[in-house]
Design a protein around this motif. Structure first.
Motif, PDB file in Angstrom:
ATOM      1  N   LEU A 144       0.848  -1.188   0.000  1.00 49.79           N
ATOM      2  CA  LEU A 144       0.000   0.000   0.000  1.00 49.79           C
ATOM      3  C   LEU A 144       0.886   1.241   0.000  1.00 49.79           C
ATOM      4  O   LEU A 144       1.843   1.345   0.765  1.00 49.79           O
ATOM      5  N   VAL A 145       0.551   2.196  -0.863  1.00 47.23           N
ATOM      6  CA  VAL A 145       1.344   3.413  -1.012  1.00 47.23           C
ATOM      7  C   VAL A 145       0.574   4.586  -0.419  1.00 47.23           C
ATOM      8  O   VAL A 145      -0.634   4.739  -0.638  1.00 47.23           O
ATOM      9  N   LYS A 146       1.270   5.425   0.355  1.00 44.27           N
ATOM     10  CA  LYS A 146       0.654   6.585   1.001  1.00 44.27           C
ATOM     11  C   LYS A 146       1.363   7.863   0.560  1.00 44.27           C
ATOM     12  O   LYS A 146       2.595   7.937   0.543  1.00 44.27           O
ATOM     13  N   LEU A 147       0.550   8.870   0.237  1.00 50.58           N
ATOM     14  CA  LEU A 147       1.066  10.200  -0.089  1.00 50.58           C
ATOM     15  C   LEU A 147       0.947  11.077   1.144  1.00 50.58           C
ATOM     16  O   LEU A 147      -0.136  11.203   1.726  1.00 50.58           O
ATOM     17  N   LEU A 148       2.056  11.691   1.556  1.00 48.63           N
ATOM     18  CA  LEU A 148       2.100  12.485   2.775  1.00 48.63           C
ATOM     19  C   LEU A 148       1.941  13.974   2.484  1.00 48.63           C
ATOM     20  O   LEU A 148       1.968  14.404   1.340  1.00 48.63           O
ATOM     21  N   ASP A 149       1.823  14.745   3.558  1.00 45.99           N
ATOM     22  CA  ASP A 149       1.860  16.212   3.545  1.00 45.99           C
ATOM     23  C   ASP A 149       0.727  16.876   2.779  1.00 45.99           C
ATOM     24  O   ASP A 149       0.915  17.941   2.192  1.00 45.99           O
ATOM     25  N   PHE A 150      -0.453  16.293   2.795  1.00 46.25           N
ATOM     26  CA  PHE A 150      -1.598  16.987   2.215  1.00 46.25           C
ATOM     27  C   PHE A 150      -2.016  18.173   3.079  1.00 46.25           C
ATOM     28  O   PHE A 150      -2.776  19.031   2.626  1.00 46.25           O
ATOM     29  N   GLY A 151      -1.518  18.236   4.314  1.00 49.05           N
ATOM     30  CA  GLY A 151      -1.848  19.361   5.174  1.00 49.05           C
ATOM     31  C   GLY A 151      -1.280  20.673   4.681  1.00 49.05           C
ATOM     32  O   GLY A 151      -1.676  21.740   5.137  1.00 49.05           O
ATOM     33  N   LEU A 152      -0.330  20.637   3.745  1.00 47.89           N
ATOM     34  CA  LEU A 152       0.271  21.850   3.200  1.00 47.89           C
ATOM     35  C   LEU A 152      -0.177  22.092   1.770  1.00 47.89           C
ATOM     36  O   LEU A 152       0.446  22.836   1.028  1.00 47.89           O
ATOM     37  N   ALA A 153      -1.269  21.451   1.391  1.00 45.13           N
ATOM     38  CA  ALA A 153      -1.787  21.622   0.041  1.00 45.13           C
ATOM     39  C   ALA A 153      -2.490  22.970  -0.082  1.00 45.13           C
ATOM     40  O   ALA A 153      -2.626  23.711   0.883  1.00 45.13           O
ATOM     41  N   GLN A 154      -2.947  23.270  -1.299  1.00 43.46           N
ATOM     42  CA  GLN A 154      -3.629  24.537  -1.530  1.00 43.46           C
ATOM     43  C   GLN A 154      -4.949  24.289  -2.236  1.00 43.46           C
ATOM     44  O   GLN A 154      -5.066  23.403  -3.077  1.00 43.46           O
ATOM     45  N   ILE A 155      -5.940  25.083  -1.883  1.00 46.41           N
ATOM     46  CA  ILE A 155      -7.257  24.968  -2.494  1.00 46.41           C
ATOM     47  C   ILE A 155      -7.284  25.846  -3.727  1.00 46.41           C
ATOM     48  O   ILE A 155      -7.061  27.062  -3.642  1.00 46.41           O
ATOM     49  N   THR A 156      -7.553  25.265  -4.879  1.00 45.33           N
ATOM     50  CA  THR A 156      -7.475  26.010  -6.131  1.00 45.33           C
ATOM     51  C   THR A 156      -8.466  27.154  -6.179  1.00 45.33           C
ATOM     52  O   THR A 156      -8.219  28.168  -6.819  1.00 45.33           O
ATOM     53  N   ASN A 157      -9.597  27.046  -5.482  1.00 47.45           N
ATOM     54  CA  ASN A 157     -10.595  28.112  -5.506  1.00 47.45           C
ATOM     55  C   ASN A 157     -10.082  29.397  -4.884  1.00 47.45           C
ATOM     56  O   ASN A 157     -10.621  30.467  -5.124  1.00 47.45           O
TER      57      ASN A 157
END
Length: 437
Positions: A144-157
């Motif tokens: 199983l593969v996990k992508l980290l650091d979505f907490g620093l993503a940006q909302i395109t809107n």
């Protein structure tokens, strides 16, 4: 900070650090589970707009439910520092696995497809990751593969809104500086006992002295924002953030190169650079985790899309380009864009075509090469329009590869001997009966 209890999380050990904060392993004392606490840089406490954006984006990212996305459990604040409570994922960093050798074709396709699944959900919610890289991907024991650091993503809107606010803040800071300078001149011309009311907010240590101490919001946040004062060097801004930000002069030099390639010789080179130096991935020599921040330019330089490196407005296709870099890295064992400086690296990302993967790994098929190239198109209009379409191509290729492998395996099996069949005894008995009659 070790053994300290923050809210209801007991800090166990430090497990990582980068330009966007430090990460600690912690024990949730209420639910008795291990979590990862990521503390954001101290600069966030001096910037209300940035803090508000962080809260908004963390809340949006917490809605992700894909099994390939590391979950966000909570957000909080401790002594003025914001932190994110994330799922603690045990496994091997993809960057470490790549450093041990080229990834097998089937595994590389599978890892890319799983990350694309995480992106497909995020993009459908209007969230872009902006920092896809092999050190933000963990492969668990069962694949199983996990992508980290979505907490620093940006909302395109909100990207256009944030950009407008950033430009407005710069103009406001310039206006405040001009007001301060004007008031200082006025103060010198007035009586020494007069009290001057500054428009620029600042502390007043002694109201009766007729002098108010000037403070700059930029000075409190060196390394997190672009210094507008020419007396503040970009080198100081870079050093204050421990090398995790792109030096301002180097970034400006790079963007000038992109606008006019004839001025490439004017870009700043490292002082220890010499002729005949072998080119290598910039991230591998300077820092494994080069999180960068200049205004709204965020990400890790070797994994940036052209539009991200140039500071343009981003959409979800920037993540597809970065994922293409990770796929290239898995198949070839190296990054597609190499340089001796960040300025040159940005130029290569925008203008240079990477070496064909088949020249570095003969096992890579023309179809897999095509998929990777489509992810790495400079013009985002020519890339995969969605992560879902990339998944379709990867799944189809994986299926074809399995079919070919099965047929090749069958062709290697020795032919089985045909057994002699016994004569049809019932027919003989029938003939005997007819003669007897």
């Amino acid at each position: 900070m070790l053994d300290e209890i923050i809210s209801h999380y007991k800090i166990l050990k430090k497990i990582g650090a980068g330009g966007m904060g430090e990460v600690y392993l912690a024990q949730d004392t209420r639910l008795f589970r291990q979590v990862a606490l990521k503390f954001l840089p101290a600069s966030y406490q001096y910037d209300p707009a940035r803090r508000a954006r962080f809260l908004r984006e963390a809340r949006a990212a917490s809605a992700l439910r894909s099994p390939n996305s590391a979950a966000i459990h909570d957000i909080g604040e401790h002594q003025g520092l914001g932190f994110i409570v994330m799922e603690y994922v045990e496994g091997e960093l993809l960057s470490h696995r790549i450093s041990s050798g080229v990834i097998e074709i089937s595994e590389a396709i599978d890892v890319t497809a799983q990350i694309a699944e995480a992106l497909d959900e995020a993009h459908s919610l209007g969230i872009i990751h902006r920092d896809i890289k092999s050190s933000n991907i963990i492969v668990k024991a069962r694949g199983l593969v996990k992508l980290l650091d979505f907490g620093l993503a940006q909302i395109t809107n909100y990207i256009q809104q944030d950009a407008a606010q950033y430009q407005t803040s710069i103009l406001d800071q310039e206006t405040d500086t001009n007001k301060v300078n004007a008031n200082q001149t006025l103060e010198r011309n007035e009586n020494h006992g007069a009290t001057i009311a500054f428009d620029h907010p600042c502390p007043d240590p002694d109201p009766g002295s007729g002098h108010r101490e000037q403070t700059s919001g930029l000075g409190a946040d060196i390394g997190a924002t672009i210094a507008l004062d020419e007396n503040i060097s970009s080198t100081q801004a870079s050093d204050a953030n421990e090398g995790q930000t792109i030096a301002l002069d180097e970034y400006v030099a790079a963007t000038q190169v992109l606008e006019d390639t004839n001025s490439a010789s004017q870009t700043r080179q490292p002082s220890n650079a010499s002729e005949g130096t072998i080119q290598r991935p910039f991230s591998q020599s300077d820092s494994e985790d080069q999180a960068t921040t200049i205004g709204l330019v965020m990400g890790t330089v070797p994994y940036m899309s052209p539009e991200q490196a140039m500071g343009l407005t981003l959409d979800h296709r920037t993540d597809i380009f970065s994922l293409g870099i990770v796929l290239y890295e898995m198949l070839s064992g190296r990054l597609p864009f190499l340089a001796e400086s960040q300025a040159q690296l940005i130029q290569n990302i925008v203008h240079q075509q990477p070496v064909a993967i088949s020249q570095l790994n003969s096992k890579v098929s023309s179809e897999l090469e095509r998929i990777t190239r489509k992810c790495l198109e400079k013009d985002r209009e020519l890339r995969y329009p969605t992560a879902r379409e990339l998944i379709y191509d990867l799944q189809r290729l994986q299926k074809e590869n399995k079919t070919i492998a099965l047929s090749e395996s069958a062709s290697l099996q020795p032919p089985q001997a045909v057994k002699n069949r016994a004569p049809a005894k019932p027919l003989i008995r029938l003939r005997f009966c007819l003669l007897k009659i």
